[in-house]
Design a protein around this motif. Structure first.
Motif, PDB file in Angstrom:
ATOM      1  N   ARG A  52       0.883  -0.796  -0.048  1.00 60.33           N
ATOM      2  CA  ARG A  52       0.202  -0.132  -0.129  1.00 60.33           C
ATOM      3  C   ARG A  52       0.964   1.420   0.025  1.00 60.33           C
ATOM      4  NH1 ARG A  52      -5.267   1.335   1.099  1.00 60.33           N
ATOM      5  NH2 ARG A  52      -5.529   3.471   1.764  1.00 60.33           N
ATOM      6  N   SER A 127      -4.365   1.669  -7.081  1.00 62.51           N
ATOM      7  CA  SER A 127      -4.553   0.272  -5.765  1.00 62.51           C
ATOM      8  C   SER A 127      -6.203   0.255  -5.768  1.00 62.51           C
ATOM      9  CB  SER A 127      -4.060   0.584  -4.842  1.00 62.51           C
ATOM     10  OG  SER A 127      -4.357   2.329  -3.729  1.00 62.51           O
ATOM     11  N   SER A 148      -1.183   5.093  -6.323  1.00 62.37           N
ATOM     12  CA  SER A 148       0.403   5.286  -5.900  1.00 62.37           C
ATOM     13  C   SER A 148       1.798   5.723  -6.223  1.00 62.37           C
ATOM     14  CB  SER A 148       0.729   3.376  -5.113  1.00 62.37           C
ATOM     15  OG  SER A 148       0.381   2.596  -7.368  1.00 62.37           O
ATOM     16  N   ARG A 192      -1.186  -1.309  -9.879  1.00 63.17           N
ATOM     17  CA  ARG A 192      -0.377  -1.589  -8.951  1.00 63.17           C
ATOM     18  C   ARG A 192       0.683  -2.924  -9.149  1.00 63.17           C
ATOM     19  NH1 ARG A 192      -1.658  -0.410  -2.898  1.00 63.17           N
ATOM     20  NH2 ARG A 192      -3.091  -2.032  -2.968  1.00 63.17           N
TER      21      ARG A 192
END
Length: 588
Positions: A52, A127, A148, A192
């Motif tokens: 993350r 994401s 991200s 991602r």
């Protein structure tokens, strides 16, 4: 991110959450099911969801075979009778299909827009699932997504902190009874988890502005297409990334251009044909510098082993050049400096000894030591008065600057010692001079806590770790070092975020294009990482209560301190090296 050891799942239609499917697989299956993506049959050595926080995560070095058989994404073309919202969602999903200049994505556009839309303007690395909703007017839609990272048109990847979002607006019209997009933002979006399957990092090289004997890496990301060599040369001709500024220079003049539309690669040789007005073929030194810069850059392109350079339709002659081969990675001595019983000490190979004839301030509490490249001048933070000092054998300690939570001093190869603190003020002073020196302009660091500042070994870049306000999450930046004619640092160019929203307090170079990071002074395990300047990283073995980390020449020379002991990274563990010295640092 876990190591990618499984084969990529076949993309197909799905309704619920199949048993045993991970959240990332479920998200991607839903994404593909909604858009009827074509199944992918290749088995890779590495795949999986990215973390993350932080940038693109490298887990396994690609094999030659995997590089030659990079996964081909085959998004679904628009279906007859698809709704306007399905057309928007299909177009967004087609951003993974970079082949043939995003030919599938263009099928979702009106004929007019298909010819003007620019997919390479930017790539938003997202994401979760994008959310597309209709707007008030018929045929208008808005898509919101969390990102991200963002890849610019020049191939520079910028990491984004958690919670960063973007909004994309679309307008659709009917073409022969089918919905098509008539207005859309340039660029594509990519999950991602798929980014590294579609894009490759390629390192451009420029010369250090103050010393042309050194090449400085400038990492870019380009789609895995046969045009990668062309994209790399075009980017090189366009100049360095903005965050490097005038810290670097190019042997290739801005007036140079490609004579042909591409840089073909045949038998491992890239053929670069340039047009350059006023080029003097007799200037073999300049020709050698151009050839050297191109070779260094193109050898980072898959399948390129050699370069054939022609200028103005004539082969370039470089024999007889007096120019030496430029250095791409500066090494440091194996000896480290550390603290032993509140004294400065050398450490190497399991042995330590006090540095002789060094005078310390009265009542000093020594921390975060450093030393110059010749190991004759040293720096440290005195916790007793929150001041950075430098000292040399036989000389009185020199007070440099004060501050709160001072960074470890960093010596560059031009004899300057650097540092910062919680205020974000950047200091630099010639180590051989007296006094506090001057501050370096870095307005972009105002109101940020600089937790770490390290100058690269060739002296053209700074590696900076910052936090904002009370946040414990950090950003890792790369910033160009601008100097005046004498070599004095005058500015840190606004940096580019290599990693964002990460648990990091320090970053230490281990080569020209790699560094290691960790969080410090935590009660539990810290998670060190090894990063490339392109933004990839590997998780290193955890170390409980790490108080410092030091990087020498490559990943085989990484040391960590914990509980007053010094450890060396050995394979998948940390091996105890010394209980007599701690808080070590290599030169620089």
């Amino acid at each position: 991110m876990t190591a990618r050891k499984h084969s990529r799942q076949v993309r197909g239609r799905t309704g619920g959450t199949p048993a045993g499917r991970t959240p990332a697989q479920h998200r991607r299956a839903r994404y593909a099911g909604a858009l009827a993506a074509v199944a992918l049959g290749l088995t890779l050595s590495a795949c999986g969801a990215m973390p993350r926080s932080g940038p693109v995560h490298k887990v396994i070095e690609p094999t030659e075979q995997s590089e030659q058989t990079a996964m081909a994404f085959n998004p679904q073309a628009p279906q007859v009778g698809a709704s306007a919202q399905e057309i928007v969602e299909g177009f967004l999903a087609a951003g993974v299909g970079a082949q043939d200049d995003y030919s599938v994505a263009r099928k979702y556009l009106t004929p007019q827009l298909a010819t003007t839309w620019k997919p390479d303007t930017r790539v938003l690395i997202h994401s979760g699932e994008p959310t597309t909703v209709p707007r008030l007017n018929e045929g208008e839609f808005r898509t919101s997504l969390e990102i991200s990272g963002e890849l610019g048109s020049n191939g520079v990847l910028t990491s984004q902190p958690s919670g960063s979002t973007r909004v994309l607006d679309f307008v659709l019209t009917s073409v022969d009874g089918q919905w098509r997009i008539s207005k859309a933002p340039d660029g594509v979006i990519v999950p991602r988890a798929d980014f590294e399957q579609i894009f490759d990092p390629i390192t451009l090289y420029f010369y250090s502005a103050k010393d042309p004997n050194y090449l400085v890496p400038d990492p870019r990301w380009f789609a895995k297409r046969s045009t990668a060599s062309t994209a790399a040369v075009r980017a090189l001709l366009s100049g360095p990334a903005g965050y490097l500024g005038t810290a670097v220079t190019s042997a290739l003049p801005q007036t140079a251009s490609l004579s042909r539309s591409s840089v073909p690669v045949s038998g491992g040789t890239a053929a670069v044909a340039l047009s350059l007005a006023n080029f003097d073929p007799a200037d073999v030194d300049e020709a050698h510098r151009m050839d050297q810069q191109l070779r260094a850059t193109l050898r980072s392109v898959p399948n390129v082993e050699d370069v054939d350079l022609t200028i103005n339709d004539a082969p370039v002659e470089t024999s007889g050049s007096s120019s030496s081969e430029a250095v791409r990675s500066v090494t440091v001595p194996n000896r480290q400096i550390g603290v032993s019983d509140n004294r400065l000490a050398f450490y190497q190979g399991g042995q330590s000894e006090d540095i002789p004839n060094v005078t310390l301030p009265d009542g000093a509490s020594i921390a975060r030591p450093a030393m110059g490249t010749e190991a004759t001048i040293f720096g440290f933070v005195n916790n007793a008065d929150s001041v950075v000092y430098t000292v040399a054998s036989g000389r009185e300690p020199e007070r440099r600057w004060s501050g709160t939570q001072l960074t470890r001093p960093s010596f560059d190869r031009m004899d300057y010692v650097w540092g910062s603190d919680r205020s974000g003020t950047v200091h630099a002073v010639r180590a051989s001079d007296e006094g506090e020196g001057s501050t370096v302009s870095a307005q972009w660091l105002e109101n940020q806590h600089v937790a770490s500042l390290r100058i690269s070994r060739e002296g053209s870049r700074a590696l900076v770790v910052t936090t904002t306000g009370s946040s414990s999450r950090a950003t890792v930046w790369l910033a160009g070092v601008v100097r005046d004619d004498s070599g004095r640092p005058t500015e840190l160019v606004k940096g580019n975020a290599v990693a964002a929203d990460v648990d990091v307090d320090t970053a230490q170079w281990i080569s020209a294009d790699e560094f290691v990071t960790t969080a410090l002074d935590q009660d539990g395990n810290a998670q060190p990482r090894r990063y490339s300047v392109a933004g990839r990283y590997d998780e290193l073995p955890s170390l409980t209560g790490v108080t410092s980390i030091a990087g020498g020449n490559g990943p085989a020379a990484v040391y960590g301190a914990s509980d007053g002991k010094l450890y060396m990274l050995t394979g998948s563990s940390w091996a105890l090296q010394s209980e007599a010295v701690t808080d070590t640092a290599f030169a620089g």
